[in-house]
Design an enzyme around this catalytic site. Structure first.
Site, short mmCIF file in Angstrom:
data_model
loop_
_atom_site.label_atom_id
_atom_site.label_comp_id
_atom_site.label_asym_id
_atom_site.label_seq_id
_atom_site.Cartn_x
_atom_site.Cartn_y
_atom_site.Cartn_z
N HIS A 200 0.79 -1.24 0.00
CA HIS A 200 0.00 0.00 0.00
C HIS A 200 0.82 1.28 0.00
CE1 HIS A 200 1.04 0.01 4.26
NE2 HIS A 200 0.69 1.29 4.28
C1 UD1 Z 1 -1.79 6.05 5.45
C2 UD1 Z 1 -0.42 6.54 5.96
C3 UD1 Z 1 0.59 5.43 5.87
C4 UD1 Z 1 0.10 4.18 6.57
C5 UD1 Z 1 -1.29 3.80 6.07
C6 UD1 Z 1 -1.82 2.67 6.90
C7 UD1 Z 1 0.10 8.91 5.61
C8 UD1 Z 1 0.89 9.88 4.82
N1 UD1 Z 1 0.08 7.65 5.16
O1 UD1 Z 1 -1.62 5.74 4.08
O2 UD1 Z 1 1.79 5.83 6.48
O3 UD1 Z 1 1.00 3.14 6.33
O4 UD1 Z 1 -2.18 4.92 6.20
O5 UD1 Z 1 -2.79 1.93 6.22
O6 UD1 Z 1 -0.48 9.28 6.62
N2 UD1 Z 1 -9.05 5.01 1.50
C9 UD1 Z 1 -10.28 4.43 1.59
N3 UD1 Z 1 -10.83 4.22 2.84
C10 UD1 Z 1 -10.20 4.60 3.96
C11 UD1 Z 1 -8.94 5.20 3.86
C12 UD1 Z 1 -8.37 5.41 2.62
O7 UD1 Z 1 -10.90 4.08 0.60
O8 UD1 Z 1 -10.74 4.38 5.05
C13 UD1 Z 1 -8.42 5.18 0.17
C14 UD1 Z 1 -8.75 6.50 -0.51
O9 UD1 Z 1 -8.81 6.26 -1.88
C15 UD1 Z 1 -7.50 7.33 -0.20
C16 UD1 Z 1 -6.38 6.29 -0.20
O10 UD1 Z 1 -7.01 5.13 0.32
O11 UD1 Z 1 -7.28 8.33 -1.15
C17 UD1 Z 1 -5.18 6.66 0.62
O12 UD1 Z 1 -5.54 6.99 1.97
P1 UD1 Z 1 -4.57 7.92 2.88
O13 UD1 Z 1 -5.10 8.01 4.24
O14 UD1 Z 1 -4.29 9.17 2.17
O15 UD1 Z 1 -3.20 7.16 2.88
P2 UD1 Z 1 -2.90 5.63 3.13
O16 UD1 Z 1 -2.36 5.07 1.85
O17 UD1 Z 1 -4.03 4.95 3.78
N1 UDP Z 2 -3.95 -5.38 8.91
C1 UDP Z 2 -5.26 -5.80 9.08
N2 UDP Z 2 -5.97 -6.21 7.98
C2 UDP Z 2 -5.42 -6.22 6.74
C3 UDP Z 2 -4.08 -5.79 6.57
C4 UDP Z 2 -3.37 -5.37 7.68
O1 UDP Z 2 -5.78 -5.81 10.20
O2 UDP Z 2 -6.10 -6.61 5.78
C5 UDP Z 2 -3.20 -4.90 10.09
C6 UDP Z 2 -1.90 -5.61 10.33
O3 UDP Z 2 -2.11 -6.74 11.15
C7 UDP Z 2 -1.06 -4.54 11.02
C8 UDP Z 2 -1.61 -3.25 10.47
O4 UDP Z 2 -2.84 -3.56 9.86
O5 UDP Z 2 -1.27 -4.53 12.42
C9 UDP Z 2 -0.66 -2.65 9.48
O6 UDP Z 2 -1.24 -1.54 8.88
P1 UDP Z 2 -0.82 -1.01 7.47
O7 UDP Z 2 -0.06 -2.04 6.73
O8 UDP Z 2 -2.02 -0.45 6.85
O9 UDP Z 2 0.12 0.25 7.84
P2 UDP Z 2 1.66 0.40 8.26
O10 UDP Z 2 1.93 -0.51 9.40
O11 UDP Z 2 2.49 0.11 7.07
O12 UDP Z 2 1.75 1.84 8.62
#
Ligand code: UD1
Ligand code: UDP
Length: 355
Positions: A200
């Site tokens: 992601h």
């Molecule tokens: C964010 C964090 C990242 C973290 C990740 C965990 C930042 C800069 N990035 O990235 O460090 O690893 O969360 O998962 O803060 N979207 C949905 N539903 C949601 C949330 C997001 O559909 O509930 C989709 C939307 O299209 C959105 C995209 O995901 O534009 C990205 O979401 P965003 O919160 O900007 O960043 P993440 O990639 O989730």
């Molecule tokens: N996770 C989850 N469901 C999923 C994928 C990940 O519950 O389908 C959990 C995973 O166990 C871990 C956390 O989400 O605890 C990691 O989050 P993510 O990879 O979104 O973000 P990051 O850790 O890279 O910031």
């Protein structure tokens, strides 16, 4: 002492859950402020339900947007809530835009910031997370470094006051929840042997070439190692795959994002996990599941040093080669990330330092 816990994304909810439990256990006054960065049921609410967390007192509903728009909306909302509540300390976790907004709003109001998971560094400033975690460390009063290495990273930047090595709260979460997951209902019956995939990161999935490359490598793992790959895809990745017309290769099964119990169950049973997630690298190390990191760097090098993880990059042949190497490794490494008592240590320090 009154504690504000600011969070906004899936990993923050999971990693702050042990701390929230511990605040409750010690009858400490606290409230949760949710920025709303994550809002889909499967990225947010499901974790409050499964981990039995209290509802946030504040929900900002900022949703998705560019970095500036998202962070700016959060700053406005966090500041408003903090002015009203006047907490003694604001706890933030990790490296997301929610972490940055929580810390920045608090420090400008002269409220001490406590950063859980301080001192991690990938040394790659192209990652938004590296910018966030570095800035947050530099405005924090209390810094909870998971390992000695993260403490040393802080020292190199001149941060020596208020730093405590506590372990990572993800170990607390895994120790608490992994034994409970066997009964969790999965969306598919997993094959007897399989690999698990998550992907992601902005730098991986927003670039169509890199995304295609990563998936090609994973497809080669499925084909050449005969390991079907289960892929609970982050919504960001789904959107990008659709935009660029990129399909999951043969042998890679796309799933919706999973609940924590479902994900841990699949992780526990996997032969290997391929991931660019920070939290998943840590959980794999804790559960003794070999990990192949689909990036060029990791801010969790401890997992590599003990032999639990390898940084494979995205070249498909390398991904295949590194996965083969990891699958055959004995799973006997020690856990460098803590002993499962990080939350207990953090709350004790908060009580001593904040009052
Ligand atoms: C964010 C964090 C990242 C973290 C990740 C965990 C930042 C800069 N990035 O990235 O460090 O690893 O969360 O998962 O803060 N979207 C949905 N539903 C949601 C949330 C997001 O559909 O509930 C989709 C939307 O299209 C959105 C995209 O995901 O534009 C990205 O979401 P965003 O919160 O900007 O960043 P993440 O990639 O989730
Ligand atoms: N996770 C989850 N469901 C999923 C994928 C990940 O519950 O389908 C959990 C995973 O166990 C871990 C956390 O989400 O605890 C990691 O989050 P993510 O990879 O979104 O973000 P990051 O850790 O890279 O910031």
């Amino acid at each position: 002492m009154k504690v504000a816990v600011v969070l906004g994304t899936r990993p923050e909810i999971i990693k702050l859950a042990p701390l929230i439990r511990e605040l409750e256990r010690n009858n400490i006054e606290f409230f949760i402020l949710h920025t709303g960065q994550h809002y889909s049921y499967s990225m947010d609410r499901i974790f409050f339900e499964q981990l039995e967390l209290p509802d946030p007192r504040y929900k900002l509903d900022v949703g998705s947007g560019t970095h500036a728009v998202q962070t700016a909306k959060m700053l406005l909302g966090v500041e408003r809530a903090l002015v009203k509540e006047t907490p003694d300390v604001v706890v933030v976790q990790g490296d997301t835009n929610s972490t940055l907004a929580g810390a920045l709003a608090a420090v400008k109001l002269q409220i001490p910031v406590a950063h859980v998971e301080a001192g991690l560094r990938s040394f790659d400033v192209r990652m938004p997370e590296e910018i966030n975690r570095t800035l947050v460390d530099h405005v924090s009063t209390l810094l909870f470094a998971p390992t000695q290495l993260s403490k040393r990273n802080l020292e190199r930047e001149g941060i020596t006051e208020g730093v405590y090595v506590t372990g990572n709260t993800i170990v607390d979460a895994v120790q608490r929840y992994a034994p409970l997951v066997d009964g969790a209902e999965l969306p598919v019956d997993p094959p007897s042997e399989y690999a698990l995939l998550t992907l992601h990161r902005q730098e991986n999935v927003d670039n169509p070439q890199r995304l295609a490359n990563a998936l090609k490598g994973v497809g080669m793992v499925a084909e050449k190692l005969g390991l079907p790959v289960l892929f609970p895809a982050h919504p960001r990745t789904r959107v990008r795959m659709a935009e660029h017309g990129i399909r999951a290769p043969e042998g890679v099964m796309l799933l919706e994002p999973l609940g924590y119990f479902q994900f841990l169950k699949l992780l526990k049973g996997a032969e290997v996990v391929l991931t660019d997630s920070g939290g998943v690298q840590e959980e794999a190390c804790t559960l003794r599941v070999p990990c192949v990191t689909l990036r060029h760097s990791t801010e969790r090098p401890e997992t590599v040093y003990v032999g639990a993880n390898t940084v494979a990059g995205l070249v498909p042949e390398h991904v295949l080669e590194k996965t083969l190497e990891m699958v055959n490794k004995p799973r006997s490494w020690p856990n460098p990330l803590g002993d499962g008592k990080a939350a207990e240590k953090i709350v004790k320090i908060l009580q001593e330092d904040v009052g």
